[in-house]
Design an enzyme around this catalytic site. Sequence first.
Site, PDB file in Angstrom:
ATOM      1  N   GLY A  58      35.411  45.667  69.544  1.00 36.89           N
ATOM      2  CA  GLY A  58      35.936  46.412  68.397  1.00 36.89           C
ATOM      3  C   GLY A  58      36.072  45.479  67.205  1.00 36.89           C
ATOM      4  N   TYR A 104      52.361  42.360  64.015  1.00 35.45           N
ATOM      5  CA  TYR A 104      52.055  41.201  64.861  1.00 35.45           C
ATOM      6  C   TYR A 104      52.239  39.868  64.125  1.00 35.45           C
ATOM      7  CZ  TYR A 104      48.796  44.894  66.566  1.00 35.45           C
ATOM      8  OH  TYR A 104      48.196  46.060  66.953  1.00 35.45           O
ATOM      9  N   CYS A 124      60.018  50.453  51.155  1.00 39.16           N
ATOM     10  CA  CYS A 124      61.440  50.105  51.282  1.00 39.16           C
ATOM     11  C   CYS A 124      61.759  49.582  52.673  1.00 39.16           C
ATOM     12  CB  CYS A 124      62.294  51.337  50.977  1.00 39.16           C
ATOM     13  SG  CYS A 124      61.810  52.104  49.436  1.00 39.16           S
ATOM     14  N   ARG A 176      49.131  45.077  60.094  1.00 38.92           N
ATOM     15  CA  ARG A 176      49.092  43.960  61.047  1.00 38.92           C
ATOM     16  C   ARG A 176      50.136  42.883  60.782  1.00 38.92           C
ATOM     17  NH1 ARG A 176      45.258  41.018  61.325  1.00 38.92           N
ATOM     18  NH2 ARG A 176      45.365  40.628  63.549  1.00 38.92           N
TER      19      ARG A 176
END
Length: 432
Positions: A286, A327, A353, A323
């Site tokens: 992927g 992570y 926010c 991301r």
Amino acid sequence: MSSNRLPGQPYIAYHGDELFVEEANLSALAQQFGTPLFVYSKASMLAALAAYQRGFVGRQVQICYALKANSTLGVIQLFAQAGCGFDVVSLGELTRVLAAGGQASRIIFSGVGKTRAEMRAALQAGIGCFNVESEAELEVLNEVALSLGRQAPVSIRVNPNVDPQTHPYISTGLKGNKFGIAHERVVQTYQHAAALPGLSIQGIDCHIGSQITQEAPYLDAMERLLDLVQAIEATGVPIHHIDLGGGLGIDYNGETPPEAEQLWHKLLAKLDARGFGKRSLMIEPGRSLVGNAGMCVTEVLYLKPGEQKNFLIVDAAMNDLPRPAMYQAYHRIVPVKARSAPSETWEVVGPICESGDWIGHERDLSVQQGDLLAVLSAGAYCMSMASNYNTRNRAAEVLVDGAQTHLIRERESYADQMRLEHLTVATDAQKR
Ligand SMILES: *Cc1c(COP(=O)(O)O)cnc(C)c1O
């Protein structure tokens, strides 16, 4: 005009002080389509695919693009036209593959929680294989297949218990996570599956994690998979294909993952050495096909210098680029038009926010209000994870092919966002 390529990004370069994707000027694209804007290089995706294809010359291998990395129809179509199959994890993804012209027979269906309705639809579509992840799922798939008067092609996902040495959230091949069948139970699970009349055993598969930057976990996983194939076949159950999953990492910030071609030379050498060289193979890449082919172009809304930190507030946010928040991931951030003024250190943040809405920490950039920045390596797990948090419209996406540009997704509208919602009573404006 000087041309200056960016690290790890063969299709993205400065010509003079202006950033281009292939032959497309990013400032011009931002002007035409607005920001935040995802821009993808077709040549970059095809080059990433070609690296795998070179590794597989003369072998029987089906490359199944794992479209959860980027499931936009235009991207799926590109890989379908290049001869790829697809790894899907939901009926929604299967529906996208068919809508983009992909072949059902080249679809494999992974995931730990397939519903009966998904199994039924996938069987009716005629997909190539189900990657089954639990004994309970085998039973249900058997029932669904029999109710349709069919046999479901299956491969069993095994958990080889190797450490891919990546982020814990994207590590999937160790004991103690929810994916696959534990190594010790694999042989008996195959024997059980072989006895179920609604199933037809095709292969074995594993997928040990994502953003893997070393060879060793793949070599270990292959070794363990081959041990299992031998043990399973010794009980009289033939295994037609071996699927080693996806997970190969990319260069976000100087990582040096093995090149697909080199990695597969080593893996194929191991296969040959153990006498499995003629076996059909599958892989499910992927990120490594799309990650570095994409970027997100964003406008600098405000500079907000502070006593402790300088904030640079841009119009892309964690809903577009999830991301970093999810992570603690790193994306390179570069100016779309380089400035010669000295740089300063900025916290690059979005308008949402949440304190978790950051895109880059401590980045040295020379910028002014209204400038455009490119957040690199944003082709995978960005748009496909995008949300509408804070009622922000999801971004538009453009696919660049040489000097040609294709708008493959229009910017969402507020009407699009509200389309499926209902008030409980009419507003005064509606009554009038
Ligand atoms: C996510 C996933 C992939 C693709 O992983 P990448 O790290 O993007 O290559 C392949 N197979 C399965 C089963 C997956 O869940």
